[in-house]
Design an enzyme around this catalytic site. Structure first.
Site, mmCIF file in Angstrom:
data_model
loop_
_atom_site.group_PDB
_atom_site.id
_atom_site.type_symbol
_atom_site.label_atom_id
_atom_site.label_comp_id
_atom_site.label_asym_id
_atom_site.label_seq_id
_atom_site.Cartn_x
_atom_site.Cartn_y
_atom_site.Cartn_z
ATOM 1 N N ARG A 1 85.548 -6.207 36.120
ATOM 2 C CA ARG A 1 85.160 -5.267 37.182
ATOM 3 C C ARG A 1 85.676 -5.865 38.484
ATOM 4 O O ARG A 1 85.277 -6.966 38.877
ATOM 5 C CB ARG A 1 83.639 -5.097 37.224
ATOM 6 C CG ARG A 1 83.157 -4.413 38.493
ATOM 7 C CD ARG A 1 81.729 -3.974 38.430
ATOM 8 N NE ARG A 1 81.580 -2.829 37.537
ATOM 9 C CZ ARG A 1 80.514 -2.040 37.517
ATOM 10 N NH1 ARG A 1 79.498 -2.258 38.333
ATOM 11 N NH2 ARG A 1 80.453 -1.028 36.678
ATOM 12 N N HIS B 1 87.059 4.305 36.310
ATOM 13 C CA HIS B 1 85.888 3.789 35.564
ATOM 14 C C HIS B 1 85.916 4.402 34.154
ATOM 15 O O HIS B 1 85.055 5.197 33.785
ATOM 16 C CB HIS B 1 84.606 4.151 36.318
ATOM 17 C CG HIS B 1 83.408 3.349 35.924
ATOM 18 N ND1 HIS B 1 83.454 2.299 35.004
ATOM 19 C CD2 HIS B 1 82.095 3.434 36.313
ATOM 20 C CE1 HIS B 1 82.243 1.793 34.868
ATOM 21 N NE2 HIS B 1 81.404 2.462 35.641
ATOM 22 N N GLN C 1 82.874 4.435 31.618
ATOM 23 C CA GLN C 1 81.800 5.360 31.985
ATOM 24 C C GLN C 1 82.137 6.787 31.547
ATOM 25 O O GLN C 1 81.288 7.493 30.996
ATOM 26 C CB GLN C 1 81.571 5.320 33.501
ATOM 27 C CG GLN C 1 80.437 6.212 33.953
ATOM 28 C CD GLN C 1 79.083 5.701 33.504
ATOM 29 O OE1 GLN C 1 78.723 4.566 33.773
ATOM 30 N NE2 GLN C 1 78.311 6.539 32.807
ATOM 31 N N ASP D 1 78.025 11.256 42.012
ATOM 32 C CA ASP D 1 78.006 9.787 42.102
ATOM 33 C C ASP D 1 77.580 9.437 43.527
ATOM 34 O O ASP D 1 77.491 10.311 44.405
ATOM 35 C CB ASP D 1 79.422 9.265 41.779
ATOM 36 C CG ASP D 1 79.509 7.754 41.636
ATOM 37 O OD1 ASP D 1 78.458 7.085 41.595
ATOM 38 O OD2 ASP D 1 80.641 7.248 41.575
ATOM 39 N N ARG E 1 76.705 3.958 27.104
ATOM 40 C CA ARG E 1 77.717 2.970 27.515
ATOM 41 C C ARG E 1 77.854 1.912 26.422
ATOM 42 O O ARG E 1 78.954 1.527 26.043
ATOM 43 C CB ARG E 1 77.299 2.287 28.833
ATOM 44 C CG ARG E 1 77.455 3.130 30.083
ATOM 45 C CD ARG E 1 78.913 3.374 30.458
ATOM 46 N NE ARG E 1 79.651 2.141 30.673
ATOM 47 C CZ ARG E 1 79.649 1.434 31.806
ATOM 48 N NH1 ARG E 1 78.979 1.861 32.852
ATOM 49 N NH2 ARG E 1 80.366 0.315 31.928
HETATM 50 N N1 NVA Z 1 81.627 4.940 42.243
HETATM 51 C C1 NVA Z 1 80.645 3.889 42.085
HETATM 52 C C2 NVA Z 1 80.271 3.758 40.651
HETATM 53 C C3 NVA Z 1 79.235 2.710 40.361
HETATM 54 C C4 NVA Z 1 78.963 2.542 38.905
HETATM 55 C C5 NVA Z 1 81.201 2.584 42.634
HETATM 56 O O1 NVA Z 1 82.399 2.336 42.455
HETATM 57 O O2 NVA Z 1 80.459 1.840 43.259
HETATM 58 N N1 CP Z 2 77.373 2.993 35.869
HETATM 59 C C1 CP Z 2 77.649 1.692 36.034
HETATM 60 O O1 CP Z 2 78.786 1.230 35.830
HETATM 61 O O2 CP Z 2 76.575 0.946 36.399
HETATM 62 P P1 CP Z 2 76.568 -0.581 36.882
HETATM 63 O O3 CP Z 2 77.218 -0.620 38.227
HETATM 64 O O4 CP Z 2 75.103 -0.934 36.936
HETATM 65 O O5 CP Z 2 77.323 -1.414 35.891
#
Ligand code: NVA
Ligand code: CP
Length: 309
Positions: A105, A132, A135, A224, A292
């Site tokens: 990540r 992502h 997800q 989101d 997930r």
């Molecule tokens: N769009 C959000 C998703 C978090 C799971 C981010 O990138 O922070």
């Molecule tokens: N949805 C998701 O990726 O959640 P986290 O940021 O908690 O991993």
């Protein structure tokens, strides 16, 4: 090394590979619910690299790997040499000599691409600024569980043209469904990022200035956070720009009567979604979060062992 299968964006797998993975995830989930052991990854190690915060991604990958008989190594920017400017290429060479699979990540997609280019083992995108994919795989699996095939269905995206929106567009083109996108002005999806060569047709993508219009007759309404990780400095400006992009009961009423609501979480009730929607009868956000783990178990098994059924 060029034959390695990575999972850096949704388009890295084909529709037929997704069909296999969804079936496999369903089987793996059934076994999990029945307390039946499923341990194809004994002695395999997953390295998880987090340069941004996480709850779901960490727990789902870590629990999933242990359930499959493997183990995990958890690294963050702050507690590894990644935070002290060791080149990503060198980190990739070293980490991939000691582990079997890597989940990252991070910020720019180019960073995960550089890691993958120097990795001896498959690399999975656990979220970047641009995408992502794990997800969206879980979201589509959740849709299928509740409503059957997503092909030909309509998904309404209300909010930021962010990593989730980009990945929804990739999925729509690949799996043949439609995404109605409504974002505030200035926060549109970047079609150059979201859409692969050949563009995207109006059967798969339509943009709306009015979020209520985007929800009309949708089979799934999703949103989101207004401010994604890494964009916190824009928080106040975004709070104002996104005020009308909150999923409300009125928007859910404009969608089909059996429409689902999804949110990748974490959610902010009263910002991007009203509490009566996310906590209401049409919301499947807890199944979505749980899934997930099941889809990622199928993905990890597939990247390491290929098709097993
Ligand atoms: N769009 C959000 C998703 C978090 C799971 C981010 O990138 O922070
Ligand atoms: N949805 C998701 O990726 O959640 P986290 O940021 O908690 O991993």
């Amino acid at each position: 090394m060029s034959t390695l299968q990575h999972y850096l964006q949704f388009t890295d797998l084909t529709a037929s590979q997704y069909a296999y993975l969804f079936d496999r995830a369903s089987l793996i989930k059934k076994k999990f619910k029945a307390y039946e052991k499923h341990q194809p990854l004994v002695d395999r190690t997953l390295a998880m690299i987090f340069e941004k915060a996480s709850t779901r991604t960490r727990v789902s990958f870590e629990a999933g790997m242990y359930q499959m008989g493997g183990s995990v190594v958890h690294l963050t920017t702050g507690d590894s040499q990644l935070g002290r400017s060791e080149p990503i290429e060198d980190s990739a060479r070293v980490i991939s000599r000691m582990t079997d699979l890597v989940m990252i990540r991070t910020f720019e997609q180019t960073k995960i691409e550089r890691f993958a280019a120097h990795s001896r083992v498959p690399v999975i995108n656990g979220l970047t600024n641009e995408f992502h994919p794990c997800q969206i795989m879980a979201d589509i699996f959740t849709f299928i569980e509740h409503r059957g095939s997503i092909q030909g269905k309509t998904v309404a995206w209300v909010g930021d043209g962010n990593n989730m929106a980009n990945t929804w567009l990739q999925a729509a083109k690949l799996l043949d469904f439609k995404v109605n996108v409504s974002t505030p002005q200035g926060y549109e999806v970047d079609e150059k990022i979201a859409v692969s060569a050949g563009g995207i047709s109006s059967d798969h993508y339509q943009s709306y200035s009015n979020p209520l219009a985007a929800c009309q007759d949708a089979d799934l309404v999703t949103t989101d956070v207004w401010t994604s990780m890494g964009y916190e400095a824009e928080n106040e400006v975004r709070r104002q720009a996104f005020a009308a992009w909150r999923v409300t009961a009125e928007m859910m009423a404009a969608a089909k009567p059996n429409a689902l609501f999804m949110h990748c979480l974490p959610a902010h009730r009263g910002e991007e979604v009203d509490a009566d929607v996310i906590d209401g009868a049409q919301s499947v956000v807890w199944d979505e979060a749980e899934n997930r783990m099941h889809v990622q178990k199928a993905l990890m098994e597939y990247l390491l062992l290929g098709r097993l059924s």
